[in-house]
Design a protein around this motif. Structure first.
Motif, PDB file in Angstrom:
ATOM      1  N   SER A 187       0.987  -1.286  -0.086  1.00 53.11           N
ATOM      2  CA  SER A 187      -0.218   0.166  -0.314  1.00 53.11           C
ATOM      3  C   SER A 187       0.524   1.176   0.493  1.00 53.11           C
ATOM      4  N   LYS A 188       1.916   1.058  -0.041  1.00 56.06           N
ATOM      5  CA  LYS A 188       3.276   1.677   0.704  1.00 56.06           C
ATOM      6  C   LYS A 188       2.980   3.490  -1.648  1.00 56.06           C
ATOM      7  N   VAL A 189       3.076   2.432  -1.981  1.00 56.86           N
ATOM      8  CA  VAL A 189       3.123   3.203  -3.119  1.00 56.86           C
ATOM      9  C   VAL A 189       2.003   4.069  -3.258  1.00 56.86           C
ATOM     10  N   GLN A 190       1.075   3.947  -2.660  1.00 57.33           N
ATOM     11  CA  GLN A 190      -0.292   4.470  -3.051  1.00 57.33           C
ATOM     12  C   GLN A 190      -0.345   5.833  -2.558  1.00 57.33           C
ATOM     13  N   LYS A 191       0.990   6.121  -1.490  1.00 58.40           N
ATOM     14  CA  LYS A 191       1.052   7.334  -0.457  1.00 58.40           C
ATOM     15  C   LYS A 191       0.523   8.828  -0.812  1.00 58.40           C
ATOM     16  N   GLY A 192       0.310   8.940  -2.142  1.00 56.51           N
ATOM     17  CA  GLY A 192       0.535   9.837  -3.099  1.00 56.51           C
ATOM     18  C   GLY A 192      -0.846  10.364  -3.259  1.00 56.51           C
ATOM     19  N   ASN A 193      -2.036   9.147  -3.299  1.00 56.22           N
ATOM     20  CA  ASN A 193      -2.703   9.382  -3.413  1.00 56.22           C
ATOM     21  C   ASN A 193      -3.956  10.569  -2.716  1.00 56.22           C
ATOM     22  N   LYS A 194      -3.156  10.184  -1.457  1.00 53.09           N
ATOM     23  CA  LYS A 194      -3.774  11.025  -0.531  1.00 53.09           C
ATOM     24  C   LYS A 194      -4.096  12.806  -1.035  1.00 53.09           C
ATOM     25  N   TYR A 195      -3.032  13.026  -1.643  1.00 48.53           N
ATOM     26  CA  TYR A 195      -2.370  14.465  -1.792  1.00 48.53           C
ATOM     27  C   TYR A 195      -3.323  15.280  -3.012  1.00 48.53           C
TER      28      TYR A 195
ATOM     29  N   GLY B 268      -5.927  14.667  -5.748  1.00 50.53           N
ATOM     30  CA  GLY B 268      -7.692  14.007  -6.626  1.00 50.53           C
ATOM     31  C   GLY B 268      -6.843  13.330  -8.207  1.00 50.53           C
ATOM     32  N   THR B 269      -7.945  12.086  -8.765  1.00 46.93           N
ATOM     33  CA  THR B 269      -8.373  11.058  -9.002  1.00 46.93           C
ATOM     34  C   THR B 269      -7.346  11.727 -10.787  1.00 46.93           C
ATOM     35  N   GLU B 270      -7.949  13.485 -10.735  1.00 47.36           N
ATOM     36  CA  GLU B 270      -7.929  13.823 -11.781  1.00 47.36           C
ATOM     37  C   GLU B 270      -6.083  13.789 -12.511  1.00 47.36           C
ATOM     38  N   VAL B 271      -4.877  14.079 -11.550  1.00 44.30           N
ATOM     39  CA  VAL B 271      -4.071  14.420 -11.472  1.00 44.30           C
ATOM     40  C   VAL B 271      -3.139  13.257 -12.223  1.00 44.30           C
ATOM     41  N   PRO B 272      -2.576  13.809 -13.051  1.00 39.81           N
ATOM     42  CA  PRO B 272      -1.784  12.528 -13.383  1.00 39.81           C
ATOM     43  C   PRO B 272      -0.713  11.695 -12.454  1.00 39.81           C
ATOM     44  N   SER B 273      -0.708  10.308 -13.056  1.00 41.58           N
ATOM     45  CA  SER B 273      -0.058   8.605 -12.340  1.00 41.58           C
ATOM     46  C   SER B 273       1.990   9.984 -12.605  1.00 41.58           C
TER      47      SER B 273
ATOM     48  N   PHE C 247       4.993  18.734 -10.701  1.00 42.90           N
ATOM     49  CA  PHE C 247       5.837  17.422  -9.042  1.00 42.90           C
ATOM     50  C   PHE C 247       6.030  19.120  -8.313  1.00 42.90           C
ATOM     51  N   PRO C 248       7.022  20.012  -8.606  1.00 43.25           N
ATOM     52  CA  PRO C 248       7.605  20.619  -7.429  1.00 43.25           C
ATOM     53  C   PRO C 248       6.346  21.687  -7.089  1.00 43.25           C
ATOM     54  N   LYS C 249       5.376  22.432  -8.093  1.00 41.69           N
ATOM     55  CA  LYS C 249       3.913  23.325  -7.449  1.00 41.69           C
ATOM     56  C   LYS C 249       4.068  22.038  -6.618  1.00 41.69           C
ATOM     57  N   PHE C 250       3.464  20.939  -6.880  1.00 45.78           N
ATOM     58  CA  PHE C 250       2.321  19.963  -5.727  1.00 45.78           C
ATOM     59  C   PHE C 250       3.117  20.022  -4.565  1.00 45.78           C
ATOM     60  N   LEU C 251       4.355  20.168  -4.503  1.00 44.18           N
ATOM     61  CA  LEU C 251       5.034  19.653  -3.516  1.00 44.18           C
ATOM     62  C   LEU C 251       5.478  21.322  -2.878  1.00 44.18           C
ATOM     63  N   ALA C 252       5.265  22.555  -3.358  1.00 42.81           N
ATOM     64  CA  ALA C 252       5.116  23.037  -2.243  1.00 42.81           C
ATOM     65  C   ALA C 252       4.526  23.475  -1.722  1.00 42.81           C
ATOM     66  N   TYR C 253       2.872  23.402  -2.375  1.00 46.99           N
ATOM     67  CA  TYR C 253       2.276  23.237  -1.842  1.00 46.99           C
ATOM     68  C   TYR C 253       1.673  22.924  -0.408  1.00 46.99           C
ATOM     69  N   GLN C 254       2.100  21.223  -0.429  1.00 48.51           N
ATOM     70  CA  GLN C 254       1.663  20.569   0.369  1.00 48.51           C
ATOM     71  C   GLN C 254       2.980  21.295   1.758  1.00 48.51           C
ATOM     72  N   LEU C 255       4.346  21.620   1.283  1.00 48.28           N
ATOM     73  CA  LEU C 255       4.959  22.352   2.340  1.00 48.28           C
ATOM     74  C   LEU C 255       4.759  23.384   3.337  1.00 48.28           C
ATOM     75  N   ARG C 256       3.575  24.139   2.135  1.00 47.78           N
ATOM     76  CA  ARG C 256       3.415  25.406   2.626  1.00 47.78           C
ATOM     77  C   ARG C 256       2.978  25.702   3.906  1.00 47.78           C
ATOM     78  N   LYS C 257       1.618  24.604   3.417  1.00 44.69           N
ATOM     79  CA  LYS C 257       0.552  23.827   4.367  1.00 44.69           C
ATOM     80  C   LYS C 257       1.257  23.513   5.505  1.00 44.69           C
ATOM     81  N   LYS C 258       2.075  23.353   5.887  1.00 48.48           N
ATOM     82  CA  LYS C 258       2.976  22.782   6.938  1.00 48.48           C
ATOM     83  C   LYS C 258       3.354  24.225   7.955  1.00 48.48           C
ATOM     84  N   ASN C 259       3.536  23.575   9.354  1.00 48.72           N
ATOM     85  CA  ASN C 259       3.799  25.050  10.339  1.00 48.72           C
ATOM     86  C   ASN C 259       5.599  25.108  10.647  1.00 48.72           C
ATOM     87  N   ILE C 260       6.069  25.140   9.301  1.00 46.26           N
ATOM     88  CA  ILE C 260       7.321  25.078   9.784  1.00 46.26           C
ATOM     89  C   ILE C 260       8.052  26.084   8.659  1.00 46.26           C
TER      90      ILE C 260
END
Length: 203
Positions: free
Chosen positions: A58-66, A68-73, A124-137
């Motif tokens: 199931s580890k290979v599906q970790k990215g799905n939680k970040y 929606g289904t329309e985002v490229p694999s 990809f960098p946009k998605f990663l930056a968005y997730q990091l910006r949501k964190k309180n760091i």
């Protein structure tokens, strides 16, 4: 502290993170210690302890939680590999996207090695930056350097950020270049009435 770097893998900034006593979080990582211990005559370069090679089930599906289904694999796959970066990051350094119209300081290979690493592309960098910006760091966000002065300034700002990291509050953000989620400096839009006036003046 564990530092997320976007885009990850750039040699120069990664080295600055190590030199300041911190640990860069990367999708594929071989620490300087492991590199020194490695037999120079051993052609095996894979670090099987890294996240890239220990994903299964199931580890290979970790990215799905970040996303929606329309985002490229391809994006989901990279987010899966970056899941430990998002979860473990205690601070982040984000370097903006290279402008299309610029005078290149280095050829593509050297630019990639020095600043941009080799993993991840496109959105990809946009998605990663968005997730990091949501964190309180604490975050340091900088525009891509287009000349020697700006490049030196990036190293100075990065060093200063890393050396004072433990003094910053968790919500500290340094974004003097006004980098957007798109990875480019913010540009104020022209009002409709002002645009009409410009067109009228041209005519």
């Amino acid at each position: 502290m564990k530092i997320a770097l976007i885009p990850e893998g750039g040699v120069l900034i990664t080295n600055l993170i190590y030199k300041n006593g911190h640990t860069p979080l990367q999708m594929y990582n071989m620490s300087p210690e492991k590199a020194r211990e490695k037999d120079p005559y051993d052609e095996e370069v894979i670090d099987y302890d890294s996240e890239l090679y220990n994903l299964n089930g199931s580890k290979v599906q970790k990215g799905n939680k970040y996303v929606g289904t329309e985002v490229p694999s391809g994006i989901k796959g990279r987010l899966t590999l970056a899941d430990h970066i998002i979860q473990k990051a205690e601070a982040a350094i984000i370097l903006g996207r290279a402008p299309k119209e610029r005078t290149k300081m280095y050829d593509r290979l050297n630019s990639t090695i020095l600043l941009y690493g080799g993993i991840g592309a496109g959105n990809f960098p946009k998605f990663l930056a968005y997730q990091l910006r949501k964190k309180n760091i604490p975050r340091l966000e900088m525009a891509y350097p287009t000349n020697r002065h700006e490049l030196i300034r990036i190293f100075e700002r990065t060093n200063n950020f890393l050396q004072n990291l433990e003094k910053y509050p968790k919500n500290y953000v340094s974004n003097d270049d006004h980098i957007t989620t798109d990875g480019t400096p913010y540009k104020e839009k022209i009002a409709v009435e002002e645009l009409k006036k410009i067109i009228k003046d041209i005519q």
